[in-house]
Design an enzyme around this catalytic site. Sequence first.
Site, short mmCIF file in Angstrom:
data_model
loop_
_atom_site.label_atom_id
_atom_site.label_comp_id
_atom_site.label_asym_id
_atom_site.label_seq_id
_atom_site.Cartn_x
_atom_site.Cartn_y
_atom_site.Cartn_z
N TYR A 1 -1.82 11.72 2.50
CA TYR A 1 -2.51 11.89 1.22
C TYR A 1 -2.58 13.36 0.82
O TYR A 1 -2.46 13.72 -0.35
CB TYR A 1 -3.90 11.29 1.29
CG TYR A 1 -3.90 9.78 1.26
CD1 TYR A 1 -3.85 9.09 0.06
CD2 TYR A 1 -3.92 9.05 2.45
CE1 TYR A 1 -3.84 7.71 0.03
CE2 TYR A 1 -3.90 7.66 2.42
CZ TYR A 1 -3.85 7.00 1.22
OH TYR A 1 -3.82 5.63 1.19
N HIS B 1 -6.67 -6.35 -2.04
CA HIS B 1 -5.67 -5.37 -1.63
C HIS B 1 -4.98 -5.78 -0.34
O HIS B 1 -3.86 -5.36 -0.07
CB HIS B 1 -6.34 -4.00 -1.45
CG HIS B 1 -5.37 -2.90 -1.18
ND1 HIS B 1 -4.55 -2.37 -2.15
CD2 HIS B 1 -5.05 -2.22 -0.03
CE1 HIS B 1 -3.79 -1.42 -1.63
NE2 HIS B 1 -4.08 -1.31 -0.36
N ASP C 1 0.86 -1.19 0.00
CA ASP C 1 0.00 0.00 0.00
C ASP C 1 0.90 1.24 0.00
O ASP C 1 1.83 1.32 -0.78
CB ASP C 1 -0.96 -0.06 1.19
CG ASP C 1 -2.00 1.05 1.17
OD1 ASP C 1 -2.98 0.95 0.42
OD2 ASP C 1 -1.82 2.03 1.92
#
Length: 318
Positions: A243, A298, A136
Site C-alpha cells: 500500500y 468483500h 482484492d
Amino acid sequence: MNGYFRAMVKKADSITSEHTGASRPDSHVPLPNVSSIESSFREVNGVCLHVVAAGDPDDPLVVLLHGFPEFWYEWHDYIEPLIDAGYRVLVPDQRGYNRSEKLPGIRPYRITELSEDIVDLIATEDCDSAHVIGHDFGAAIGWDLALRHPDAVERLGIINVPHPTVFERVLTSNLTQLRNSWYMFFLQLPRLPEWYLGRNDYEFLVATMREKAQSGTFDETDFERYQTAWAADGAVKAMINWYRALFRHGEEPPRERVRAPTLIIWGENDQALIPEMAPESLDYCDSGSLERISDGTHWVPHEYPGRITDLLLTHLKS
C-alpha cells in the site's frame, strides 16, 4: 519446462532462510488432495516466490492471485475443480507474503514489479500468456497486468476491485468511498501500522475478515493458518509496503482499455468498495461482463466458492 526455467526453479529451491530478505517457515497448510499438486520455489523478476501448482503442464494455464491479507490458501477450494475442468493452475504467494521472499524497503513493492513477477511466473511454465484471476489486491495486479502487459493475459477474472482509473476518480470524488478507504491512508504512517496489525495475535486482521464476511465464512483453522503466515519474519511490513508503494511510487499503465475478455464478479455488500464502481469498470473493457452477488461481501470468494467457480469456468470456456 525448458532448461533455463528449470534451473531457476532449482536455484530458488536451494535458497535458504539466510538469503537476504527471505523467509522460509515450514509449510503450515496441507495442500489440497490433488494427485498432481506440488509446492515449489521459483525465482522470478529477481525475487523468490513460493508457488503451488497443479494440473497437466500441457493444459491451458490459469494463475490465481490472492489479495490482502491472504496467501495462496485463499484459492484452495478452486484448485481441484479447475484442473478437473482441464486447466493447469498456478497459485503463488506473492512477494512479501507467507513463504515468499520479503525484500527490504518500499520500492520493491511497486505495482510495476508485482505485475512483472506474474509475467515471469507465467514464463516458468513455458507460456507467453495465461488466464489471470485475482481478488482484492490480486485483482488490482490483474488489472495492471492486463493494461501493462496485455499480451500476457488471455482472459481476465476480477473479484471486487474496480479498474484503476475508476478507483482513482471515485476515491477523489466520493465521500463514502474516501471514508471506506481510511485504512489505506493509515497504512502510510511509519511503524504504527506494523504494531497495530500485529498486536494481540493479529486481532485487527482477524476481525477484518471475520466481522466483515458472512457469519461462519472462516473457522478457527483458517485463522490459525493465516496467523502463522502473518507471523513469518517481515511479512506484516511487506504486506503494508504494498500500500505504501501504491501511494508513493505509483506509475500509470500505458493504456486504460483492457483488451482481454474480462469477467467482473462483485459482492454487493462489500464494506470497503462501493458497488457503483463495478459497472463503471466495464466501460474500460473491450469485452466485459458483470456478475453481481447481492448478499456477497468483500470476501465473496470464500462465501460462494462453488458459484464463483462456475462463473469463472463459464468465462474461461466462452
